[in-house]
Design an enzyme around this catalytic site. Structure first.
Site, mmCIF file in Angstrom:
data_model
loop_
_atom_site.group_PDB
_atom_site.id
_atom_site.type_symbol
_atom_site.label_atom_id
_atom_site.label_comp_id
_atom_site.label_asym_id
_atom_site.label_seq_id
_atom_site.Cartn_x
_atom_site.Cartn_y
_atom_site.Cartn_z
ATOM 1 N N LYS A 150 0.895 -1.284 0.017
ATOM 2 C CA LYS A 150 0.023 0.081 0.039
ATOM 3 C C LYS A 150 0.821 1.272 -0.069
ATOM 4 O O LYS A 150 0.623 2.312 -0.609
ATOM 5 C CB LYS A 150 -0.976 -0.253 1.332
ATOM 6 C CG LYS A 150 -1.692 1.310 1.283
ATOM 7 C CD LYS A 150 -2.727 1.291 2.702
ATOM 8 C CE LYS A 150 -3.644 2.400 2.516
ATOM 9 N NZ LYS A 150 -2.807 3.723 2.833
ATOM 10 N N LYS A 162 2.882 12.228 5.623
ATOM 11 C CA LYS A 162 3.404 11.122 6.411
ATOM 12 C C LYS A 162 4.166 10.033 5.803
ATOM 13 O O LYS A 162 4.909 8.993 5.956
ATOM 14 C CB LYS A 162 2.641 10.457 7.447
ATOM 15 C CG LYS A 162 1.359 9.850 6.808
ATOM 16 C CD LYS A 162 0.386 9.469 7.784
ATOM 17 C CE LYS A 162 -0.917 8.860 7.238
ATOM 18 N NZ LYS A 162 -1.012 8.261 5.891
#
Length: 154
Positions: A22, A90
């Site tokens: 992912k 992030k």
């Protein structure tokens, strides 16, 4: 249970492999968004019609999910349809940390991270990733918007 959340379910390997996959996918999307932010204002600066450039990109070899999502919104000056930059950052940090831990050079990721950092420092953190374009528009004193054809004379 998984089929209720997704239509395409793939086993990626041991624990953590799905999360890493992912992240890899997200980093490619993030890099694409940063590249669009840099290159589209260049087109406007050179006097190209932003709408036509967007049409060519989204029907040509430069097409990506990022271009298909962001270009129509950028042309309208809309920067609130996607995930905010301040939250997306992030993933770039995670990718950089993982590459550093494994001593894997990622120069394109580093460049994209610098673009995100510049946009965040310029106060664009609440905008979606398409909002990164504002950094380069300000730098080049142009707007990549529908109806704008005022760039350099060619």
């Amino acid at each position: 249970l998984f089929s209720s959340m997704a239509s395409n379910i793939m086993y990626m390997g041991p624990v953590g492999s799905g999360q890493l996959t992912k992240l890899i996918n997200q980093l490619l999307f993030d890099i694409n968004a940063a590249a669009l932010a840099e290159i589209l204002p260049l087109a406007a600066k050179l006097g190209l019609d932003p709408t036509k450039v967007g049409d060519v990109v989204n029907s040509g070899t430069g097409r990506s999910y990022a271009s298909e999502f962001f270009i129509p919104n950028v042309l309208k000056g809309v920067f609130d349809k996607g995930y905010p930059l301040e939250h997306a950052y992030k993933d770039l940090i995670s990718g950089s940390e993982i590459s550093a831990q494994h001593q894997i050079p990622t120069p394109v990721l580093s460049a994209a991270t610098a673009t995100y950092q510049t946009a965040l420092l310029a106060g664009h953190g609440e905008k979606d990733k398409g909002g990164m374009i504002c950094v380069f528009e300000d730098l080049l004193d142009v707007k990549f918007r529908s109806g704008n054809t005022e760039g350099l004379s060619t």
